[in-house]
Enzyme design. Sequence first.
Site, PDB file in Angstrom:
ATOM      1  N   SER A  99       0.837  -1.195   0.000  1.00  0.00           N
ATOM      2  CA  SER A  99       0.000   0.000   0.000  1.00  0.00           C
ATOM      3  C   SER A  99       0.863   1.233   0.000  1.00  0.00           C
ATOM      4  O   SER A  99       2.006   1.224   0.487  1.00  0.00           O
ATOM      5  CB  SER A  99      -0.905   0.012   1.239  1.00  0.00           C
ATOM      6  OG  SER A  99      -1.559   1.252   1.384  1.00  0.00           O
TER       7      SER A  99
ATOM      8  N   TYR B 279      -3.105  -0.742  10.394  1.00  0.00           N
ATOM      9  CA  TYR B 279      -3.083  -1.089   8.973  1.00  0.00           C
ATOM     10  C   TYR B 279      -1.754  -0.693   8.336  1.00  0.00           C
ATOM     11  O   TYR B 279      -1.096  -1.487   7.660  1.00  0.00           O
ATOM     12  CB  TYR B 279      -4.245  -0.392   8.270  1.00  0.00           C
ATOM     13  CG  TYR B 279      -4.285  -0.578   6.773  1.00  0.00           C
ATOM     14  CD1 TYR B 279      -4.825  -1.731   6.217  1.00  0.00           C
ATOM     15  CD2 TYR B 279      -3.791   0.394   5.904  1.00  0.00           C
ATOM     16  CE1 TYR B 279      -4.882  -1.919   4.841  1.00  0.00           C
ATOM     17  CE2 TYR B 279      -3.830   0.225   4.526  1.00  0.00           C
ATOM     18  CZ  TYR B 279      -4.378  -0.934   4.001  1.00  0.00           C
ATOM     19  OH  TYR B 279      -4.423  -1.109   2.642  1.00  0.00           O
TER      20      TYR B 279
END
Length: 684
Positions: free
Chosen positions: A561, A574
């Site tokens: 990400s 996350y």
Amino acid sequence: MTHPAVADLVARSNRLGADPRTTNYAGGNTSAKGTETDPVTGEPVELLWVKGSGGDLGTLTEKGLAVLRLDRLRSLTGVYPGVEREDEMVAAFDHCLFGKGGAAPSIDTAMHGLVDAAHVDHLHPDAGIAIATAADGEALTRTIFGDKVVWVPWRRPGFQLGLDIAAVKEANPQAVGTVLGGHGITAWGDTSDDAEAASQWIITTAQAYLDAHGRPEPFGPVLPGHEPLPEAERRAKAAALAPHLRAIASADRPQVGHYTDSDGVLDFVSRARHAELAALGTSCPDHFLRTKVRPLVVDLPATASIEEIVGRLPALHEAYRADYTAYYERGAAQARARGEEPPALRGADPAIVLVPGVGMFSYGADKQTARVAGEFYVNAINVMRGAEALSTYAPIDEDEKFRIEYWALEEAKLQRRPQPKPLATRIAFVTGGASGIGKAIATRLAAEGACVAVADLDEAKAQAAAAEIGGPDVAVGIAANVADEAAVQAALAATVLAFGGVDIVVNNAGLSLSRSLFDTTEADWDLQHDVMAKGSFLVAKHFAQALVDQGLGGDVIYISSKNSVFAGPNNIAYSAAKADQAHQVRLLAAELGPHGIKVNGINPDGVVRGSGIFAGGWGANRAAVYGVPEEKLGEFYAQRTLLGREVLPEHVANAAYALCTGDFSHTTGLHVPVDAGVAAAFLR
């Protein structure tokens, strides 16, 4: 408007092709004769409709039929130059086509056109080939069928065989068909129903005789220690062996695999004579064209350990390659003595591997080819069982096998095949593959020729996605909780049993809980790290071992990400897990590089549409953080990028595909941003 004879022919073909004991995939052919009006002359013209080259009876449609003028086809007998030049007649069939002609005529067209019957079937039933390959097949044919079926000695498919069968039909008006030595059967009738009834009568009569007169245990007694292993143990052993077996089947060129542990296969490899009979090879041309002349047989009992079998494989493989190469050289020498120049050797690796107690592994250029090769060898086992039950199995001789396997016509057919897609023969495993980015990646890889295991926590959704992508010869759905090591190992086993191995591993599974530091609980932290950090580690660990065992290199791709390098609010668990994944890419690139395995990552940003993460509440939370309506979140992410474009799952899939191609053959340890340009996430 479809001619009634054509409609009957297609329906009959589909029924006959539905049962693999009647005829195998793409094997055999059927035909019908009838009259149409010639649009040029307005006069009636007699036509032959016959299954075209490479077609399959079970799935045949009208488009798969070749259409020829019978007067011109029969006139070819006047220019036939003899059996030594009969291959030239295949090109002559093109001059007999009616109109656009439909599908390309096959080598068996003469058999159908020259036989004086309105409807003709040529099939490869197990029971019929058992008679055809028995040492006393001619006598058995008379005993079993009387004068209703006539024996035709072995002859290669072609124009002369058509003449032979036509002569048999003319000389034996009471006959309904023939047994073709070493090959199969032919039957005929005045109507489509009559031809189908004749075919079925020959098959059922042969099978009934086998059942009534065949001796028990034609393959000999069970060898001690060769009994089938219990199912769970058998499949676990098959999964452990699969990457090693794929390695030897892919020495010349990569292959996809298929595993079969049917009762017939397990019984065959448990018997005392299995190695002796396997060495004789198959007989029906359709069989050994798919399976090669003989399989590789693991000469160890079912009780042998995985380590013992793996240790034995190199010597078995070397011996197999030497044997096959010698077979090729003998056949090539005889071909040259006849004034022919054979095609080059196509590869010396086995297409079939038999493992006592475990079953059979079959290989091909794609999953369907591998599966069908296995189906054909099951047919071959049935044929050997029947022939040995009544007589002695006596396949056609080696030179005839070589002449068919390396037939110039067969080579031309191979050369006409379309070029393989970029990822043909490659097998991918994609976690989180039932939705969003994972599904887009699985779909793209499959579209480029890969076989794909779609893995997801929700097995039903994984199976639905696989069915949508293309079905079991293209994609399979697998349950996979990547945070559970046993579940990861089970997913690996399911993948290699489905396709023979693995080449591309995509760590995509993920979830996110958008919470501030103070609202993030220990459970939140553990959950996200279990799935993305630990889960990626477990998948990489076990799947990379299979990649190493195969020795074919491979690709491991992490869908990380932008958050792995960008610090944003309310996202600690996350983003930390994604940073863990990002560094796993670097670590594994360094460790797996010596095995030819590339490890790369992709850093997407703001993939809202189709995302399981965003649909699960993450989107609403992120929208609240940024103060925009949730339905506008994708637009919000787009407007803050340098390119001003929204990122979709398909864009991430494009990057994943690119990393697997030869264009990135020398790239490992890379993180590819797919974020439309987020300057704060630049890696340098």
